[in-house]
Write a protein that holds these residues in place. Structure first.
Motif, PDB file in Angstrom:
ATOM      1  N   ARG A 236     -29.699  -9.529  -7.721  1.00  0.00           N
ATOM      2  CA  ARG A 236     -30.242 -10.010  -8.995  1.00  0.00           C
ATOM      3  C   ARG A 236     -30.962  -8.904  -9.753  1.00  0.00           C
ATOM      4  O   ARG A 236     -30.850  -8.800 -10.974  1.00  0.00           O
ATOM      5  CB  ARG A 236     -31.215 -11.163  -8.731  1.00  0.00           C
ATOM      6  N   GLN A 239     -28.510  -6.680 -11.469  1.00  0.00           N
ATOM      7  CA  GLN A 239     -27.977  -7.276 -12.695  1.00  0.00           C
ATOM      8  C   GLN A 239     -29.009  -7.258 -13.819  1.00  0.00           C
ATOM      9  O   GLN A 239     -28.698  -6.920 -14.962  1.00  0.00           O
ATOM     10  CB  GLN A 239     -27.533  -8.710 -12.409  1.00  0.00           C
ATOM     11  N   ASP A 240     -30.264  -7.640 -13.493  1.00  0.00           N
ATOM     12  CA  ASP A 240     -31.310  -7.699 -14.510  1.00  0.00           C
ATOM     13  C   ASP A 240     -31.622  -6.326 -15.093  1.00  0.00           C
ATOM     14  O   ASP A 240     -31.878  -6.185 -16.301  1.00  0.00           O
ATOM     15  CB  ASP A 240     -32.591  -8.303 -13.917  1.00  0.00           C
ATOM     16  N   ASN A 242     -29.523  -3.723 -14.972  1.00  0.00           N
ATOM     17  CA  ASN A 242     -28.280  -3.044 -15.335  1.00  0.00           C
ATOM     18  C   ASN A 242     -28.161  -1.698 -14.623  1.00  0.00           C
ATOM     19  O   ASN A 242     -27.841  -0.663 -15.212  1.00  0.00           O
ATOM     20  CB  ASN A 242     -28.191  -2.843 -16.856  1.00  0.00           C
ATOM     21  N   ALA A 265     -36.910 -11.192  -9.761  1.00  0.00           N
ATOM     22  CA  ALA A 265     -35.648 -10.997  -9.061  1.00  0.00           C
ATOM     23  C   ALA A 265     -35.518 -11.909  -7.873  1.00  0.00           C
ATOM     24  O   ALA A 265     -34.437 -12.157  -7.372  1.00  0.00           O
ATOM     25  CB  ALA A 265     -35.507  -9.551  -8.619  1.00  0.00           C
TER      26      ALA A 265
END
Length: 267
Positions: A236, A239-240, A242, A265
């Motif tokens: 996570r 993704q958050d 990048n 996260a």
């Protein structure tokens, strides 16, 4: 350097016979080329340079030498040549889809293609006269097949001569032997390159796996969570933020006393 007609006939007659004399000049030159190819740095460019040099030295009447390679998408290009004229003559064949270079370079093409009078050869109405206008009247092309697997990359060794009728059976035999040497050496260099790429990819994969494991261990110990939960935190956050998961894990593992992941996260 070329081999005289008498010496060539003598070597051919004695080849494989009991009590035959020691290999002559031609055999010695091929042995030297083989050793050089095997000892050379296994790069495609290095192999092609050696083979073009060998063709120039060994094929009687060779005034220009080039190599045609066929890309996976079917397009042709000339990566190496002894003179810019050879590249121009190759390009005429590529542009019009005619000539021994493109025919021999196709995976299903002939092993050898040649002409003794290009200006009058009816098979290639564009390429033949173009070559003759540049002063080249004979051509010999032999197939290169460095890769038997799909998409079967292929090519041709191309030899041009200013002399009409330059390439006889002797020249064809030498060119075919050179093309065989080239194909084997190219296959070896491609295999080495592929193995190196695969090894590098494997090392990167192992390194990434190890550093992700370290980062998971840090999160498990720091937050009292399971391995699956720690991986979910990393995923996570990746993704958050990048950021690639392996890069994030590497930063956390290297600076775990300074860096923590955003609380969000943990979700």
């Amino acid at each position: 350097m070329s081999v005289g007609e008498e010496e060539w006939a003598r070597e051919r007659a004695g080849f494989g016979q009991d009590g035959a004399p020691a290999p002559g000049l031609l055999a010695g030159q091929f042995a030297d080329l083989t050793r050089t190819l095997l000892d050379a740095t296994p790069t495609v460019g290095g192999v092609l340079k050696l083979v073009v040099g060998g063709a120039t030295a060994l094929v009687p009447g060779a005034d220009l030498v080039s190599v045609t390679l066929r890309d996976a998408d079917g397009r042709f290009h000339t990566p190496i040549e002894t003179d810019a004229v050879a590249e121009r003559l190759d390009q005429v064949q590529y542009d019009h889809g005619e000539g021994p270079c493109v025919e021999s370079a196709r995976p299903d093409g002939p092993a050898v293609g040649w002409s003794q009078d290009l200006g009058r050869d009816p098979r290639w109405p564009v390429f033949g006269p173009a070559a003759a206008r540049h002063g080249y009247h004979s051509v010999l092309a032999t197939a290169l097949l460095p890769d038997a697997r799909p998409p079967r990359l292929s090519g041709a060794l191309n030899i041009y001569s200013r002399t009409p009728g330059a390439f006889d059976a002797r020249a064809i035999d030498i060119a075919l032997l050179l093309a065989t040497h080239a194909s084997l050496a190219l296959s070896h260099s491609e295999a080495v390159a592929t193995a190196e790429l695969e090894a590098a990819h494997l090392r990167r994969a192992v390194d990434s796996r190890d550093v992700i494991g370290q980062a998971k261990g840090i999160l498990m110990q720091r937050r009292g969570i399971s391995a699956d939960e720690a991986f979910d935190v990393l995923r996570r956050a990746s993704q958050d933020l990048n950021v690639k998961l392996a890069d994030l894990a590497r930063t956390l593992a290297a600076r775990h006393t300074e860096v923590d992941l955003p609380p969000a996260a943990e979700g």
